[in-house]
Motif scaffolding. Sequence first.
Motif, PDB file in Angstrom:
ATOM      1  N   PHE A   1      -0.343   5.481  -1.229  1.00  0.00           N
ATOM      2  CA  PHE A   1       0.048   6.778   0.144  1.00  0.00           C
ATOM      3  C   PHE A   1       0.929   7.387  -0.312  1.00  0.00           C
ATOM      4  O   PHE A   1       0.648   8.713   0.763  1.00  0.00           O
ATOM      5  N   ASN A   2       2.026   7.100  -1.041  1.00  0.00           N
ATOM      6  CA  ASN A   2       3.084   7.847  -0.555  1.00  0.00           C
ATOM      7  C   ASN A   2       3.283   7.805   0.644  1.00  0.00           C
ATOM      8  O   ASN A   2       4.122   9.045   1.726  1.00  0.00           O
ATOM      9  N   LEU A   3       4.038   7.010   1.061  1.00  0.00           N
ATOM     10  CA  LEU A   3       4.340   6.772   2.318  1.00  0.00           C
ATOM     11  C   LEU A   3       5.531   5.641   2.758  1.00  0.00           C
ATOM     12  O   LEU A   3       5.655   4.637   2.682  1.00  0.00           O
ATOM     13  N   PRO A   4       6.684   6.268   2.979  1.00  0.00           N
ATOM     14  CA  PRO A   4       8.032   6.329   2.812  1.00  0.00           C
ATOM     15  C   PRO A   4       8.243   5.184   4.086  1.00  0.00           C
ATOM     16  O   PRO A   4       9.221   4.649   3.968  1.00  0.00           O
ATOM     17  N   PHE A   5       7.700   5.928   5.119  1.00  0.00           N
ATOM     18  CA  PHE A   5       8.202   5.084   6.601  1.00  0.00           C
ATOM     19  C   PHE A   5       6.854   4.494   6.731  1.00  0.00           C
ATOM     20  O   PHE A   5       6.317   5.416   6.978  1.00  0.00           O
TER      21      PHE A   5
ATOM     22  N   LEU B   1       1.069  -1.288  -0.134  1.00  0.00           N
ATOM     23  CA  LEU B   1       0.502   0.183   0.087  1.00  0.00           C
ATOM     24  C   LEU B   1       0.700   1.421   0.071  1.00  0.00           C
ATOM     25  O   LEU B   1       0.085   2.195  -0.417  1.00  0.00           O
ATOM     26  N   SER B   2       2.503   1.261   0.078  1.00  0.00           N
ATOM     27  CA  SER B   2       2.665   2.246   0.520  1.00  0.00           C
ATOM     28  C   SER B   2       2.953   3.521  -0.681  1.00  0.00           C
ATOM     29  O   SER B   2       3.129   4.243  -0.230  1.00  0.00           O
ATOM     30  N   PRO B   3       3.208   2.944  -2.111  1.00  0.00           N
ATOM     31  CA  PRO B   3       3.320   3.467  -2.863  1.00  0.00           C
ATOM     32  C   PRO B   3       2.341   4.637  -3.134  1.00  0.00           C
ATOM     33  O   PRO B   3       1.995   5.421  -3.862  1.00  0.00           O
TER      34      PRO B   3
END
Length: 218
Positions: free
Chosen positions: A114-118, A110-112
């Motif tokens: 919602f632009n969640l690098p951490f 899901l990270s990409p």
Amino acid sequence: MPVGVEDWIRQIPPVTRAWLALSVLTSLAVQCQLVTPLQMYYSPKSAFVMMQPWRAVSNFFYFGPISLDYVFHLFFFMRYSRMLEESSFPNRKADYFWLLFLSSLMLLALSPLFNLPFLSSPLAFVPIYIWSRRHPSTPISLFGLITITAPYLPVALVAFSWILNGTWKAAAGDLIGCAVGHVGWFMRDVWTREMAGGRTFFSDAPDRVKRLFGEDEG
């Protein structure tokens, strides 16, 4: 007699203790400028195209610079991860690790989007959410100001994170963690009890993982 720091650390169940130790050591390493956040953030390109696979792991242990928000997330993650491991996974290190591992894979996917690098904070909300659903009638006092029942705890913590950071984007990762926690709770509790009628791949660690933790198979 008062409990010393060493005794207090020993009382924390093993998976939560390892997670807490790695998180604190990571923050100290950044604070001492041994590493930088740029060396730990996650993106599929940096991890798999640029061949820096450690990023798929390191991003789960960095809660940001030492601040009030850092203390807030670390305290609640440690408290409810410990309570969940003690109440639902006693002597089942492999199963609790498996829960966090599968949750981590979902968060990486899901990270990409919602632009969640951490992803440390989203992962921390997984045990908070699952514990709250497994203890629906437990009253909780938030900072001595209000008392709520456990199912409202994740919502209250997301709202507090929003207020603390002054923007909803800061709480977006926590909301994603709640969503992943809901999937974990549904597959382990609702699906197992009401639909499939038995334990599944999602609720029990594979035998290979149990062997790694020195636990009996089956």
